[in-house]
Motif scaffolding. Structure first.
Motif, short mmCIF file in Angstrom:
data_model
loop_
_atom_site.label_atom_id
_atom_site.label_comp_id
_atom_site.label_asym_id
_atom_site.label_seq_id
_atom_site.Cartn_x
_atom_site.Cartn_y
_atom_site.Cartn_z
N SER A 73 -7.04 46.17 -6.12
CA SER A 73 -6.88 44.72 -6.13
C SER A 73 -5.86 44.36 -7.20
CB SER A 73 -8.21 44.02 -6.43
OG SER A 73 -7.99 42.65 -6.71
N LYS A 75 -5.00 41.40 -8.14
CA LYS A 75 -5.55 40.30 -8.94
C LYS A 75 -6.39 40.85 -10.09
CE LYS A 75 -8.52 36.22 -8.47
NZ LYS A 75 -9.29 35.41 -7.51
N TYR A 76 -7.31 41.76 -9.81
CA TYR A 76 -8.18 42.28 -10.87
C TYR A 76 -7.41 43.19 -11.81
CZ TYR A 76 -11.77 40.19 -8.04
OH TYR A 76 -12.50 39.29 -7.33
N TYR A 77 -6.44 43.90 -11.29
CA TYR A 77 -5.59 44.72 -12.15
C TYR A 77 -4.87 43.83 -13.16
CZ TYR A 77 -1.61 47.47 -13.70
OH TYR A 77 -0.67 48.08 -14.48
N LEU A 149 -16.63 34.71 -9.50
CA LEU A 149 -16.57 36.16 -9.33
C LEU A 149 -17.97 36.73 -9.25
CD1 LEU A 149 -13.74 37.28 -11.81
CD2 LEU A 149 -13.55 36.56 -9.43
N GLN A 153 -17.37 42.26 -9.79
CA GLN A 153 -15.99 41.91 -10.13
C GLN A 153 -15.85 41.65 -11.63
OE1 GLN A 153 -15.85 38.63 -7.35
NE2 GLN A 153 -14.53 39.76 -5.93
N THR A 156 -15.71 44.81 -13.54
CA THR A 156 -14.37 45.41 -13.41
C THR A 156 -13.40 44.77 -14.40
OG1 THR A 156 -14.73 45.86 -11.07
CG2 THR A 156 -12.45 45.81 -11.82
N VAL A 157 -13.45 43.45 -14.53
CA VAL A 157 -12.53 42.73 -15.40
C VAL A 157 -12.85 42.97 -16.88
CG1 VAL A 157 -11.79 40.42 -16.12
CG2 VAL A 157 -12.00 40.96 -13.69
#
Length: 197
Positions: A73, A75-77, A149, A153, A156-157
């Motif tokens: 993703s 966005k998350y990266y 989120l 998610q 992850t962030v």
């Protein structure tokens, strides 16, 4: 646009970026710069620092493109990478975080939730209460309730363990419920944060 179509489109542009296409970098900048600014302001309320961090993020991507892989993703990266830059800058500058900006929680951005003056007043009280939370709790509340989120998610962030994340959200909600119950009717709080129940 369906999520799978968006991901396929982003993957295509990411491959172009890795091959040195500046227009592909511009594609991601135009798509995510504003979002990243708002997210960055949930980590630290220092607009100049966050703007610089967003710029640094895209410069780093361009300069290191030959060593990058295709993320699951984008966005998350980008969020994770921006968060690292901001935390590094905060540590370097020895600054403390002060989180949510007026823009990130502005009445205008949530006007559909606050149709009358009473709800606006409730929102302002909520905004104030969130600002009183510790920085980590503010960031997580922003991601969970304002960016919607999922727990997965957010882990992850932020890199937080799932159980630690749930405990942190629980403590933040408990603090907010206590703080807000003294100022406004609980039913008004629940209309904003249905998950506070």
């Amino acid at each position: 646009m369906p999520l799978c179509s968006t991901n396929a489109d982003e993957t295509k542009h990411w491959h172009k970026l890795l091959n040195g296409d500046q227009q592909a970098l511009a594609f991601f900048y135009e798509r995510y710069a504003d979002y990243l600014l708002k997210y960055g302001l949930s980590v630290t309320y220092n607009r100049d620092m966050v703007q610089d961090a967003v710029q640094e993020l895209f410069i780093n991507i361009w300069n290191r493109r030959q060593n990058l892989s295709v993320p699951d993703s984008v966005k998350y990266y980008l969020m994770v990478s921006l968060r690292r830059i901001i935390l590094k800058d905060l540590l370097h500058a020895r600054q403390s975080t002060d989180v949510f900006s007026e823009e990130a929680l502005s009445f205008a951005s949530h006007e559909s939730l606050f149709a009358d003056e009473y709800k606006e007043d409730v929102h302002l009280k909520l905004q104030h209460a969130v600002r009183l939370l510790p920085a980590r709790q503010q960031e997580i509340i922003f991601l969970r309730f304002f960016q919607k989120l999922s727990y997965e998610q957010i882990t992850t962030v932020t890199g937080l363990d799932y159980q630690i994340l749930r405990n942190t959200i629980y403590r933040a909600i408990k603090t907010l419920r206590h703080s807000l119950s003294e100022k406004i009717a609980l039913t008004s709080v629940l209309s904003i944060f249905p998950l506070l129940i």
